[in-house]
Design an enzyme around this catalytic site. Structure first.
Site, PDB file in Angstrom:
ATOM      1  N   THR A  71      -0.719   7.648  -1.001  1.00  0.00           N
ATOM      2  CA  THR A  71      -2.034   7.572  -1.667  1.00  0.00           C
ATOM      3  C   THR A  71      -2.926   6.481  -1.062  1.00  0.00           C
ATOM      4  O   THR A  71      -4.132   6.479  -1.304  1.00  0.00           O
ATOM      5  CB  THR A  71      -1.854   7.243  -3.156  1.00  0.00           C
ATOM      6  OG1 THR A  71      -1.266   5.921  -3.243  1.00  0.00           O
ATOM      7  CG2 THR A  71      -0.944   8.242  -3.849  1.00  0.00           C
ATOM      8  N   ARG A  87       0.850  -1.186   0.000  1.00  0.00           N
ATOM      9  CA  ARG A  87       0.000   0.000   0.000  1.00  0.00           C
ATOM     10  C   ARG A  87       0.887   1.237   0.000  1.00  0.00           C
ATOM     11  O   ARG A  87       1.711   1.414   0.907  1.00  0.00           O
ATOM     12  CB  ARG A  87      -0.850  -0.051   1.278  1.00  0.00           C
ATOM     13  CG  ARG A  87      -1.996   0.891   1.311  1.00  0.00           C
ATOM     14  CD  ARG A  87      -2.814   0.654   2.569  1.00  0.00           C
ATOM     15  NE  ARG A  87      -2.194   1.205   3.756  1.00  0.00           N
ATOM     16  CZ  ARG A  87      -2.870   1.697   4.787  1.00  0.00           C
ATOM     17  NH1 ARG A  87      -4.183   1.692   4.771  1.00  0.00           N
ATOM     18  NH2 ARG A  87      -2.254   2.180   5.834  1.00  0.00           N
ATOM     19  N   ASP A 117       1.589  -1.337  12.426  1.00  0.00           N
ATOM     20  CA  ASP A 117       1.879  -1.903  11.105  1.00  0.00           C
ATOM     21  C   ASP A 117       2.131  -3.401  11.246  1.00  0.00           C
ATOM     22  O   ASP A 117       3.132  -3.825  11.821  1.00  0.00           O
ATOM     23  CB  ASP A 117       3.104  -1.194  10.514  1.00  0.00           C
ATOM     24  CG  ASP A 117       3.343  -1.624   9.073  1.00  0.00           C
ATOM     25  OD1 ASP A 117       3.484  -2.848   8.827  1.00  0.00           O
ATOM     26  OD2 ASP A 117       3.368  -0.760   8.199  1.00  0.00           O
ATOM     27  N   ASP A 122       5.464  -4.884   9.706  1.00  0.00           N
ATOM     28  CA  ASP A 122       6.650  -4.507  10.493  1.00  0.00           C
ATOM     29  C   ASP A 122       6.693  -5.257  11.814  1.00  0.00           C
ATOM     30  O   ASP A 122       7.765  -5.659  12.278  1.00  0.00           O
ATOM     31  CB  ASP A 122       6.652  -2.996  10.762  1.00  0.00           C
ATOM     32  CG  ASP A 122       7.084  -2.206   9.531  1.00  0.00           C
ATOM     33  OD1 ASP A 122       7.672  -2.811   8.617  1.00  0.00           O
ATOM     34  OD2 ASP A 122       6.815  -0.995   9.492  1.00  0.00           O
TER      35      ASP A 122
HETATM   36  C1  PRP Z   1      -0.946  -3.786   5.073  1.00  0.00           C
HETATM   37  C2  PRP Z   1      -1.841  -4.954   5.466  1.00  0.00           C
HETATM   38  C3  PRP Z   1      -2.823  -5.019   4.335  1.00  0.00           C
HETATM   39  C4  PRP Z   1      -2.988  -3.568   3.965  1.00  0.00           C
HETATM   40  C5  PRP Z   1      -4.301  -3.080   4.519  1.00  0.00           C
HETATM   41  O1  PRP Z   1      -0.032  -4.184   4.131  1.00  0.00           O
HETATM   42  O2  PRP Z   1      -1.136  -6.141   5.666  1.00  0.00           O
HETATM   43  O3  PRP Z   1      -2.387  -5.768   3.228  1.00  0.00           O
HETATM   44  O4  PRP Z   1      -1.906  -2.850   4.564  1.00  0.00           O
HETATM   45  O5  PRP Z   1      -4.559  -1.776   4.127  1.00  0.00           O
HETATM   46  P1  PRP Z   1      -5.738  -1.397   3.132  1.00  0.00           P
HETATM   47  O6  PRP Z   1      -6.954  -2.137   3.576  1.00  0.00           O
HETATM   48  O7  PRP Z   1      -5.853   0.089   3.322  1.00  0.00           O
HETATM   49  O8  PRP Z   1      -5.328  -1.743   1.736  1.00  0.00           O
HETATM   50  P2  PRP Z   1       1.134  -3.234   3.570  1.00  0.00           P
HETATM   51  O9  PRP Z   1       0.707  -2.599   2.279  1.00  0.00           O
HETATM   52  O10 PRP Z   1       1.589  -2.313   4.643  1.00  0.00           O
HETATM   53  O11 PRP Z   1       2.275  -4.261   3.159  1.00  0.00           O
HETATM   54  P3  PRP Z   1       3.098  -5.297   4.045  1.00  0.00           P
HETATM   55  O12 PRP Z   1       2.160  -6.409   4.397  1.00  0.00           O
HETATM   56  O13 PRP Z   1       4.161  -5.732   3.099  1.00  0.00           O
HETATM   57  O14 PRP Z   1       3.642  -4.599   5.256  1.00  0.00           O
HETATM   58  N1  URA Z   2      -1.863  -1.743   7.487  1.00  0.00           N
HETATM   59  C1  URA Z   2      -1.397  -2.055   8.711  1.00  0.00           C
HETATM   60  O1  URA Z   2      -0.444  -2.848   8.838  1.00  0.00           O
HETATM   61  N2  URA Z   2      -1.970  -1.492   9.780  1.00  0.00           N
HETATM   62  C2  URA Z   2      -3.016  -0.638   9.684  1.00  0.00           C
HETATM   63  O2  URA Z   2      -3.511  -0.155  10.719  1.00  0.00           O
HETATM   64  C3  URA Z   2      -3.492  -0.320   8.399  1.00  0.00           C
HETATM   65  C4  URA Z   2      -2.904  -0.906   7.321  1.00  0.00           C
END
Ligand code: PRP
Ligand code: URA
Length: 209
Positions: free
Chosen positions: A108, A104, A200, A203
């Site tokens: 944006t 994500r 997050d 992370d």
């Molecule tokens: C996080 C989470 C979801 C997304 C949710 O992933 O694991 O996939 O955000 O957000 P949304 O509903 O607004 O799309 P991220 O993009 O941070 O990637 P990651 O899992 O690699 O940390």
């Molecule tokens: N992705 C995350 O990992 N945490 C949030 O709260 C939203 C999106």
């Protein structure tokens, strides 16, 4: 049929409280997310079809039930979805695992796809999409779009924590998809994070912050 399920099982709520706690280490976070994944998976797979088989026990022949036909495959949304897959596989060790990679954009909040790999017979299997977080809903919607494009028909979505905004958007875009949630939270903040949430997820699982 009710399409949104929030789990209020005491074990799930207990574990979720530690997952949310910022003092919880990555090691414990990973273990707990897998444990909750397994507990949720037990309920989510309640409607898997069964068939009758004949079995000979040491005493006599009898009729038993076994899972029928092509079964399920799990699709973790990378990265954070990986944190729940082991737990699900401990329930169904022979399940296939596909992957959809999305990140994500922090400005944006739009998801970008960077990887897709699914089992060859994915169109014949029930699919359970796994991601700890359903925030704006963009990632879940994009992952499900990608799966449907490749012929996947029967899809469920499971997450640890969801924001009402994400649930509503996902319901609107994919009304056929049943949604399973461990904790339904209050709202999203200005950065698209779930409040109170858990921070997050990627992370925290991988210790990258
Ligand atoms: C996080 C989470 C979801 C997304 C949710 O992933 O694991 O996939 O955000 O957000 P949304 O509903 O607004 O799309 P991220 O993009 O941070 O990637 P990651 O899992 O690699 O940390
Ligand atoms: N992705 C995350 O990992 N945490 C949030 O709260 C939203 C999106």
């Amino acid at each position: 049929m009710e399409k949104v399920h929030v789990f209020n099982h005491p074990l799930i709520q207990h574990k979720l409280s530690f997952i949310r706690d910022k003092k919880t280490s990555s090691k414990d976070f990973r273990q707990l997310t897998n444990e909750v994944g397994m507990l949720m998976g037990y309920e989510i797979t309640r409607d898997l079809p069964l068939e009758e088989v004949e079995v000979e026990t040491p005493v006599e022949k009898t009729t038993c039930k076994r899972l029928a036909g092509k079964k399920v495959f799990f699709v973790p949304i990378l990265r954070a979805g990986l944190g729940m897959v082991e737990g699900l596989l401990s329930l169904i060790p022979s399940a296939r695992v596909g992957h959809v990679g999305l990140y994500r954009d922090p400005e944006t909040l739009i998801p970008h796809e960077y990887f897709v790999k699914l089992p060859k017979d994915c169109d014949k299997r029930q699919c359970i999409v796994v991601d700890p977080m359903l925030a704006t809903g963009g990632s879940a919607i994009a992952a499900i779009n990608s799966l449907k494009l490749r012929g996947v028909k029967e899809i469920k979505f499971m997450c640890l924590i969801a924001a009402p905004e994400g649930v509503e958007k996902l319901r609107k875009e994919h009304p056929d998809v049943e949604i399973f949630i461990a904790g339904l939270d209050s709202h999203l903040n200005d950065h698209g994070y779930i409040v109170p949430g858990l921070g997050d997820a990627g992370d925290r699982i991988f210790g990258t912050k």
